[in-house]
Design a protein around this motif. Structure first.
Motif, PDB file in Angstrom:
ATOM      1  N   ARG A   1       0.833  -1.209   0.000  1.00 26.54           N
ATOM      2  CA  ARG A   1       0.000   0.000   0.000  1.00 26.54           C
ATOM      3  C   ARG A   1       0.863   1.252   0.000  1.00 26.54           C
ATOM      4  O   ARG A   1       0.521   2.253  -0.623  1.00 26.54           O
ATOM      5  CB  ARG A   1      -0.936  -0.018   1.205  1.00 26.54           C
ATOM      6  N   GLN A   2       1.982   1.202   0.732  1.00 28.57           N
ATOM      7  CA  GLN A   2       2.892   2.351   0.743  1.00 28.57           C
ATOM      8  C   GLN A   2       3.435   2.648  -0.651  1.00 28.57           C
ATOM      9  O   GLN A   2       3.627   3.807  -1.031  1.00 28.57           O
ATOM     10  CB  GLN A   2       4.068   2.074   1.695  1.00 28.57           C
ATOM     11  N   GLN A   3       3.661   1.580  -1.423  1.00 28.98           N
ATOM     12  CA  GLN A   3       4.190   1.729  -2.775  1.00 28.98           C
ATOM     13  C   GLN A   3       3.098   2.048  -3.788  1.00 28.98           C
ATOM     14  O   GLN A   3       3.379   2.217  -4.980  1.00 28.98           O
ATOM     15  CB  GLN A   3       4.896   0.425  -3.205  1.00 28.98           C
ATOM     16  N   GLY A   4       1.850   2.111  -3.327  1.00 27.87           N
ATOM     17  CA  GLY A   4       0.751   2.452  -4.228  1.00 27.87           C
ATOM     18  C   GLY A   4       0.130   1.267  -4.936  1.00 27.87           C
ATOM     19  O   GLY A   4      -0.625   1.436  -5.892  1.00 27.87           O
ATOM     20  N   GLY A   5       0.446   0.045  -4.486  1.00 25.57           N
ATOM     21  CA  GLY A   5      -0.095  -1.150  -5.137  1.00 25.57           C
ATOM     22  C   GLY A   5      -1.561  -1.366  -4.819  1.00 25.57           C
ATOM     23  O   GLY A   5      -2.040  -1.024  -3.732  1.00 25.57           O
ATOM     24  N   THR A   6      -2.285  -1.954  -5.786  1.00 23.89           N
ATOM     25  CA  THR A   6      -3.710  -2.239  -5.574  1.00 23.89           C
ATOM     26  C   THR A   6      -3.963  -3.703  -5.281  1.00 23.89           C
ATOM     27  O   THR A   6      -5.074  -4.079  -4.917  1.00 23.89           O
ATOM     28  CB  THR A   6      -4.523  -1.862  -6.835  1.00 23.89           C
ATOM     29  N   GLY A   7      -2.948  -4.571  -5.457  1.00 23.36           N
ATOM     30  CA  GLY A   7      -3.146  -6.004  -5.246  1.00 23.36           C
ATOM     31  C   GLY A   7      -3.768  -6.708  -6.436  1.00 23.36           C
ATOM     32  O   GLY A   7      -4.138  -7.879  -6.342  1.00 23.36           O
ATOM     33  N   LEU A   8      -3.900  -6.001  -7.576  1.00 21.10           N
ATOM     34  CA  LEU A   8      -4.535  -6.592  -8.762  1.00 21.10           C
ATOM     35  C   LEU A   8      -3.565  -6.740  -9.937  1.00 21.10           C
ATOM     36  O   LEU A   8      -3.917  -7.367 -10.946  1.00 21.10           O
ATOM     37  CB  LEU A   8      -5.718  -5.724  -9.207  1.00 21.10           C
ATOM     38  N   GLY A   9      -2.372  -6.191  -9.830  1.00 18.63           N
ATOM     39  CA  GLY A   9      -1.452  -6.166 -10.952  1.00 18.63           C
ATOM     40  C   GLY A   9      -1.127  -7.530 -11.526  1.00 18.63           C
ATOM     41  O   GLY A   9      -1.233  -7.762 -12.733  1.00 18.63           O
ATOM     42  N   LEU A  10      -0.742  -8.478 -10.667  1.00 23.20           N
ATOM     43  CA  LEU A  10      -0.361  -9.801 -11.159  1.00 23.20           C
ATOM     44  C   LEU A  10      -1.577 -10.607 -11.613  1.00 23.20           C
ATOM     45  O   LEU A  10      -1.452 -11.471 -12.483  1.00 23.20           O
ATOM     46  CB  LEU A  10       0.419 -10.559 -10.083  1.00 23.20           C
ATOM     47  N   ALA A  11      -2.743 -10.333 -11.028  1.00 25.50           N
ATOM     48  CA  ALA A  11      -3.966 -10.984 -11.510  1.00 25.50           C
ATOM     49  C   ALA A  11      -4.254 -10.546 -12.944  1.00 25.50           C
ATOM     50  O   ALA A  11      -4.626 -11.361 -13.802  1.00 25.50           O
ATOM     51  CB  ALA A  11      -5.144 -10.652 -10.602  1.00 25.50           C
ATOM     52  N   ILE A  12      -4.072  -9.251 -13.221  1.00 24.46           N
ATOM     53  CA  ILE A  12      -4.265  -8.734 -14.582  1.00 24.46           C
ATOM     54  C   ILE A  12      -3.244  -9.360 -15.527  1.00 24.46           C
ATOM     55  O   ILE A  12      -3.579  -9.786 -16.641  1.00 24.46           O
ATOM     56  CB  ILE A  12      -4.159  -7.200 -14.591  1.00 24.46           C
ATOM     57  N   VAL A  13      -1.983  -9.441 -15.093  1.00 28.14           N
ATOM     58  CA  VAL A  13      -0.936 -10.064 -15.904  1.00 28.14           C
ATOM     59  C   VAL A  13      -1.308 -11.497 -16.260  1.00 28.14           C
ATOM     60  O   VAL A  13      -1.200 -11.924 -17.416  1.00 28.14           O
ATOM     61  CB  VAL A  13       0.416 -10.023 -15.157  1.00 28.14           C
ATOM     62  N   LYS A  14      -1.761 -12.265 -15.263  1.00 31.51           N
ATOM     63  CA  LYS A  14      -2.105 -13.671 -15.497  1.00 31.51           C
ATOM     64  C   LYS A  14      -3.199 -13.803 -16.552  1.00 31.51           C
ATOM     65  O   LYS A  14      -3.100 -14.642 -17.463  1.00 31.51           O
ATOM     66  CB  LYS A  14      -2.572 -14.318 -14.188  1.00 31.51           C
ATOM     67  N   HIS A  15      -4.240 -12.972 -16.454  1.00 31.12           N
ATOM     68  CA  HIS A  15      -5.365 -13.078 -17.392  1.00 31.12           C
ATOM     69  C   HIS A  15      -4.958 -12.632 -18.804  1.00 31.12           C
ATOM     70  O   HIS A  15      -5.425 -13.214 -19.794  1.00 31.12           O
ATOM     71  CB  HIS A  15      -6.549 -12.257 -16.888  1.00 31.12           C
ATOM     72  N   ILE A  16      -4.113 -11.614 -18.904  1.00 29.94           N
ATOM     73  CA  ILE A  16      -3.664 -11.180 -20.227  1.00 29.94           C
ATOM     74  C   ILE A  16      -2.811 -12.266 -20.878  1.00 29.94           C
ATOM     75  O   ILE A  16      -2.982 -12.582 -22.068  1.00 29.94           O
ATOM     76  CB  ILE A  16      -2.880  -9.859 -20.135  1.00 29.94           C
TER      77      ILE A  16
END
Length: 364
Positions: A318-333
């Motif tokens: 959260r400090q780095q601004g992450g949403t927790g969805l980045g790698l989920a999006i990568v996997k689906h793409i």
């Protein structure tokens, strides 16, 4: 209807089906029933194959309606003709509990019962995933909203005339609003990718140029974090079929994560290589690896990294601004491109994220 016809009809059905004769013995089962309940079901009492009192009562009521009352069916389900029974139940089979929709009806043209069991485990899991997703999104939005409401209240009251506090609180509110905006954009992106996942992109994309472009975009952020990029195998064009915007998003996420979380090693390497035959993709492939020398990730976290909202270190993310969805999006793409995402990491030795894409342009 003779026994062979019944057996053939049952065998053709995709759900678990059991035929029971007038004496309560099993006369026929199909492959789905064997998978669900085990082998050697035929020619044994039904009660010994599926020990569920409600289902046994339903079978007995269909076989002998004059002496056995049917159990009360689920009113939310459609009724079964000819005194049959339908309900949602949890059955025990081979040491596990299985949510199922069970239908018991009479055998056409003869005395006996037909038991149909539709495994609802997948629907239950999907519903649980939906509930978890809603809960996670609510939590991710509620936390910054609560903080912003507190700051607004403070600015209207004690800090109204305090310029230093006002600037501090406004900066925090801006940061939290930006994080919520990133979360909404990632949710929209994830939804869009999932809706297109079955449709493989067909555009011709130069992977070398695309990755080089991502590196150029993130070069300022890397310099700020005292991280240098090393690039290998990207001197010549390498073409794959893909969606350039989505592939850019994949490598932007992976490289940005490497800079943010693996930048402690001071170096991030991007390596492109050709694979003559990738077994999983059943053909030639192109692999792009994003390698850092940072802290690495404990092995226990690796299987869950691509889950939505899963974080190894929630506070740091959260400090780095992450949403927790980045790698989920990568996997689906990557899945939409009929590729594979491979994650390798060892605590204290850095991480390697590899995207493997089919190289054959005519491959479907």
């Amino acid at each position: 209807m003779d026994s062979k016809v019944i057996h053939d009809l049952i065998a053709a059905l995709p759900v678990a089906v059991i035929a029971v004769d007038a004496g309560g013995r099993i006369t026929a089962v199909n492959a789905a029933a064997t998978t669900l309940l085990g082998d050697r079901l035929t020619d044994r009492p039904f009660v010994t194959a599926l020990r569920h009192p409600t289902i046994v009562q339903a079978v007995d009521s269909v076989i002998d309606p004059a002496h056995v009352r049917p159990p009360v069916p689920d009113p939310s389900l459609s009724a079964v003709e000819s005194g049959g029974y339908r309900n949602r139940l949890v059955i025990s089979a081979q040491g596990r509990d299985i949510p199922a929709e069970v239908t018991v009806s009479g055998l056409p043209g003869r005395n006996g019962a037909l038991v149909v069991i539709e495994d609802s485990s997948g629907l239950e899991q999907a519903e649980q995933l939906r509930r978890d997703f809603v809960a996670n999104v609510s939590h991710e939005l509620r936390t910054p909203l609560t903080a912003m409401m507190g700051f607004i209240e403070t600015l209207r009251g004690p800090a109204r005339e305090d310029p230093v506090a006002r600037e501090k609180f406004l900066a925090i509110m801006e940061s939290e609003a930006a994080r919520m905006n990133r979360l909404v954009l990632d949710l929209l992106s994830l939804s869009r990718v999932e809706s297109e996942e079955r449709r493989r992109p067909a555009e011709r994309v130069d992977l070398s140029m695309l990755v080089n472009s991502v590196v150029a975009t993130l070069s300022m952020q890397a310099r700020t974090g005292h991280v240098r990029f090393q690039q290998q195998g990207m001197e010549a064009p390498v073409f794959v079929r893909g969606d350039p915007d989505q592939l850019t998003q994949v490598f932007h996420n992976l490289v940005e994560n490497a800079v943010k979380y693996g930048g402690a090693g001071g170096e991030v390497t991007l390596a492109l290589r050709h694979i003559a035959h990738e077994p999983v993709l059943r053909g030639p492939a192109v692999a792009v690896s994003v390698i850092d020398k940072g802290e690495g990730i404990d092995e226990m976290h690796l299987p869950r990294l691509t889950e939505r909202f899963y974080r190894v270190d929630s506070h740091r993310s959260r400090q780095q601004g992450g949403t927790g969805l980045g790698l989920a999006i990568v996997k689906h793409i990557v899945s939409r491109h009929r590729g594979k995402l491979r994650i390798e990491s060892e605590k204290g030795k850095g991480s390697r994220f590899t995207v493997i894409l089919p190289a054959g342009q005519d491959r479907r």
